[in-house]
Motif scaffolding. Structure first.
Motif, PDB file in Angstrom:
ATOM      1  N   PRO A  21       0.782  -1.239   0.000  1.00 19.51           N
ATOM      2  CA  PRO A  21       0.000   0.000   0.000  1.00 19.51           C
ATOM      3  C   PRO A  21       0.817   1.295   0.000  1.00 19.51           C
ATOM      4  N   PRO A  22       1.933   1.401   0.738  1.00 19.95           N
ATOM      5  CA  PRO A  22       2.671   2.673   0.719  1.00 19.95           C
ATOM      6  C   PRO A  22       3.159   3.075  -0.674  1.00 19.95           C
ATOM      7  N   VAL A  23       3.428   2.095  -1.532  1.00 18.44           N
ATOM      8  CA  VAL A  23       3.892   2.396  -2.890  1.00 18.44           C
ATOM      9  C   VAL A  23       2.766   3.046  -3.701  1.00 18.44           C
ATOM     10  N   MET A  24       1.578   2.465  -3.641  1.00 18.79           N
ATOM     11  CA  MET A  24       0.433   3.054  -4.346  1.00 18.79           C
ATOM     12  C   MET A  24       0.070   4.414  -3.760  1.00 18.79           C
ATOM     13  N   TYR A  25       0.159   4.541  -2.463  1.00 11.02           N
ATOM     14  CA  TYR A  25      -0.117   5.831  -1.809  1.00 11.02           C
ATOM     15  C   TYR A  25       0.773   6.932  -2.383  1.00 11.02           C
ATOM     16  N   GLU A  26       2.062   6.657  -2.537  1.00 17.22           N
ATOM     17  CA  GLU A  26       2.974   7.665  -3.084  1.00 17.22           C
ATOM     18  C   GLU A  26       2.637   7.973  -4.544  1.00 17.22           C
ATOM     19  N   SER A  27       2.228   6.956  -5.301  1.00 15.43           N
ATOM     20  CA  SER A  27       1.845   7.189  -6.695  1.00 15.43           C
ATOM     21  C   SER A  27       0.604   8.065  -6.780  1.00 15.43           C
ATOM     22  N   LEU A  28      -0.363   7.795  -5.945  1.00 16.78           N
ATOM     23  CA  LEU A  28      -1.591   8.594  -5.950  1.00 16.78           C
ATOM     24  C   LEU A  28      -1.319  10.031  -5.510  1.00 16.78           C
ATOM     25  N   LYS A  29      -0.363  10.225  -4.616  1.00 16.02           N
ATOM     26  CA  LYS A  29       0.022  11.585  -4.221  1.00 16.02           C
ATOM     27  C   LYS A  29       0.544  12.369  -5.422  1.00 16.02           C
ATOM     28  N   LYS A  30       1.318  11.715  -6.274  1.00 21.27           N
ATOM     29  CA  LYS A  30       1.816  12.385  -7.478  1.00 21.27           C
ATOM     30  C   LYS A  30       0.670  12.845  -8.368  1.00 21.27           C
ATOM     31  N   LEU A  31      -0.298  11.953  -8.588  1.00 23.78           N
ATOM     32  CA  LEU A  31      -1.419  12.295  -9.469  1.00 23.78           C
ATOM     33  C   LEU A  31      -2.321  13.348  -8.820  1.00 23.78           C
ATOM     34  N   ALA A  32      -2.505  13.258  -7.525  1.00 25.57           N
ATOM     35  CA  ALA A  32      -3.341  14.234  -6.815  1.00 25.57           C
ATOM     36  C   ALA A  32      -2.763  15.647  -6.889  1.00 25.57           C
ATOM     37  N   ALA A  33      -1.454  15.748  -7.129  1.00 30.08           N
ATOM     38  CA  ALA A  33      -0.795  17.055  -7.201  1.00 30.08           C
ATOM     39  C   ALA A  33      -0.921  17.711  -8.569  1.00 30.08           C
ATOM     40  N   LEU A  34      -1.480  17.007  -9.547  1.00 31.33           N
ATOM     41  CA  LEU A  34      -1.702  17.620 -10.859  1.00 31.33           C
ATOM     42  C   LEU A  34      -2.757  18.720 -10.744  1.00 31.33           C
ATOM     43  N   PRO A  35      -2.781  19.669 -11.677  1.00 28.75           N
ATOM     44  CA  PRO A  35      -3.793  20.732 -11.614  1.00 28.75           C
ATOM     45  C   PRO A  35      -5.208  20.172 -11.553  1.00 28.75           C
ATOM     46  N   ALA A  36      -6.064  20.827 -10.768  1.00 24.93           N
ATOM     47  CA  ALA A  36      -7.416  20.317 -10.516  1.00 24.93           C
ATOM     48  C   ALA A  36      -8.226  20.131 -11.791  1.00 24.93           C
ATOM     49  N   GLN A  37      -7.954  20.945 -12.810  1.00 26.10           N
ATOM     50  CA  GLN A  37      -8.741  20.860 -14.053  1.00 26.10           C
ATOM     51  C   GLN A  37      -8.279  19.748 -14.974  1.00 26.10           C
ATOM     52  N   THR A  38      -7.216  19.028 -14.601  1.00 28.27           N
ATOM     53  CA  THR A  38      -6.694  17.961 -15.455  1.00 28.27           C
ATOM     54  C   THR A  38      -7.747  16.879 -15.682  1.00 28.27           C
ATOM     55  N   ALA A  39      -8.041  16.590 -16.940  1.00 26.34           N
ATOM     56  CA  ALA A  39      -8.979  15.512 -17.280  1.00 26.34           C
ATOM     57  C   ALA A  39      -8.275  14.173 -17.128  1.00 26.34           C
ATOM     58  N   ILE A  40      -8.959  13.228 -16.491  1.00 25.80           N
ATOM     59  CA  ILE A  40      -8.376  11.925 -16.209  1.00 25.80           C
ATOM     60  C   ILE A  40      -9.113  10.842 -16.988  1.00 25.80           C
ATOM     61  N   TYR A  41      -8.350  10.100 -17.783  1.00 22.87           N
ATOM     62  CA  TYR A  41      -8.867   8.931 -18.500  1.00 22.87           C
ATOM     63  C   TYR A  41      -8.245   7.688 -17.862  1.00 22.87           C
ATOM     64  N   CYS A  42      -9.093   6.762 -17.450  1.00 22.87           N
ATOM     65  CA  CYS A  42      -8.654   5.567 -16.734  1.00 22.87           C
ATOM     66  C   CYS A  42      -8.769   4.332 -17.624  1.00 22.87           C
ATOM     67  N   GLY A  43      -8.306   3.200 -17.104  1.00 24.98           N
ATOM     68  CA  GLY A  43      -8.247   1.995 -17.897  1.00 24.98           C
ATOM     69  C   GLY A  43      -9.517   1.173 -17.960  1.00 24.98           C
ATOM     70  N   HIS A  44     -10.444   1.386 -17.006  1.00 27.99           N
ATOM     71  CA  HIS A  44     -11.624   0.526 -16.920  1.00 27.99           C
ATOM     72  C   HIS A  44     -12.865   1.319 -16.508  1.00 27.99           C
ATOM     73  N   GLU A  45     -14.020   0.778 -16.879  1.00 33.39           N
ATOM     74  CA  GLU A  45     -15.306   1.320 -16.451  1.00 33.39           C
ATOM     75  C   GLU A  45     -15.716   0.612 -15.151  1.00 33.39           C
ATOM     76  N   TYR A  46     -15.091   1.064 -14.065  1.00 33.92           N
ATOM     77  CA  TYR A  46     -15.351   0.500 -12.742  1.00 33.92           C
ATOM     78  C   TYR A  46     -16.115   1.470 -11.847  1.00 33.92           C
ATOM     79  N   THR A  47     -16.560   2.576 -12.390  1.00 33.78           N
ATOM     80  CA  THR A  47     -17.007   3.691 -11.555  1.00 33.78           C
ATOM     81  C   THR A  47     -18.240   3.373 -10.724  1.00 33.78           C
TER      82      THR A  47
END
Length: 255
Positions: free
Chosen positions: A148-174
């Motif tokens: 989990p700490p590895v994914m946590y650090e990765s998500l911190k990187k993405l969370a730091a992107l500008p708020a208006q950044t559009a995000i396209y993901c790999g799956h329809e899991y929403t």
């Protein structure tokens, strides 16, 4: 001029994506889950692909690599850490690498967690990021190869992107993610509104993507480890952010 994006379904729940730079005419495919839907999207748009940007080695993201490479003589780019597992790879990338699509600058962000070498692709000029199986709408990827700490650090990187950044993901899991999210963050009115919207979209067989970093920060529990209401609900007021994230991921695994 921002890139043009064509999103479509592959397999049962994978998203396929074409990214087109109209000035140069160059087109990238983000992962290659299945050949037929990708070929249909190419025919529909009239965009001839010049490269595949691979996020990670799982079969449902690289299955069509070799067929598409043979058909279009395109270049396959993927993470250095997973090069031995990516069919047809020509060029490897890591944190800080830059790939060009015409004049568009594509920055590589290492986002391990789901797999040990997973990368995401960020286009700052067009304000778009392709996060595959690291960050989902209202979720994050399962931790198959990392703690989990590895994914946590990765998500911190993405969370730091500008708020208006559009995000396209790999799956329809929403939809499944939304149903879980409200069990962790039941008092969040924005989440309740979003969950209702997602139910309606999926009932109409419409996609729930793209999302934005801003929307995820306000509603995705996997980015809200700091939130006092979530911490109180989990009984983890004094835990570290990484510990809160790990508990949320554990609960989702068992949901």
């Amino acid at each position: 001029m921002p890139v043009e994006i064509e999103q479509f379904m592959c397999r049962t729940d994978n998203f396929g994506v074409l990214v087109h730079d109209s000035k140069s005419g160059e087109t990238a495919i983000i992962d290659a889950p299945e050949e037929a839907p990708i070929l249909a999207a190419i025919k529909r748009t009239g965009w001839t692909p010049t490269l595949i940007l691979t996020t990670h080695h799982h079969a449902d993201h690289v299955e069509a690599n070799l067929a598409l490479k043979e058909r279009f003589k395109l270049r396959i780019v993927g993470p250095e850490a997973e090069k031995a597992k990516i069919p047809g790879i020509d060029e490897t990338v890591g944190q800080g690498s830059v790939v060009r699509l015409g004049e568009e600058r594509i920055e590589v962000i290492e986002t391990p967690g789901h797999t040990a070498g997973h990368v995401s692709y960020y286009l700052p000029a067009s304000k778009v990021a392709f996060t595959a199986d690291t960050l989902f709408a209202l979720g994050c990827g399962r931790l198959f190869e990392c703690k989990p700490p590895v994914m946590y650090e990765s998500l911190k990187k993405l969370a730091a992107l500008p708020a208006q950044t559009a995000i396209y993901c790999g799956h329809e899991y929403t939809l499944a993610n939304a149903r879980f999210a409200v069990t962790v963050d039941p008092g969040n009115p924005l989440l309740k509104q979003r969950a209702a919207k997602i139910e309606a979209l999926r009932a109409a067989n419409k996609p729930t993507l793209p999302t934005t970093i801003g929307e995820e920060l306000s509603t995705n529990p996997f980015l809200r480890w700091h939130d006092p209401a979530i911490r109180k609900h989990l009984g983890m007021e004094k835990a570290t952010d990484a510990e809160v994230f790990a508990e949320i991921r554990k609960r989702k695994d068992n949901f």
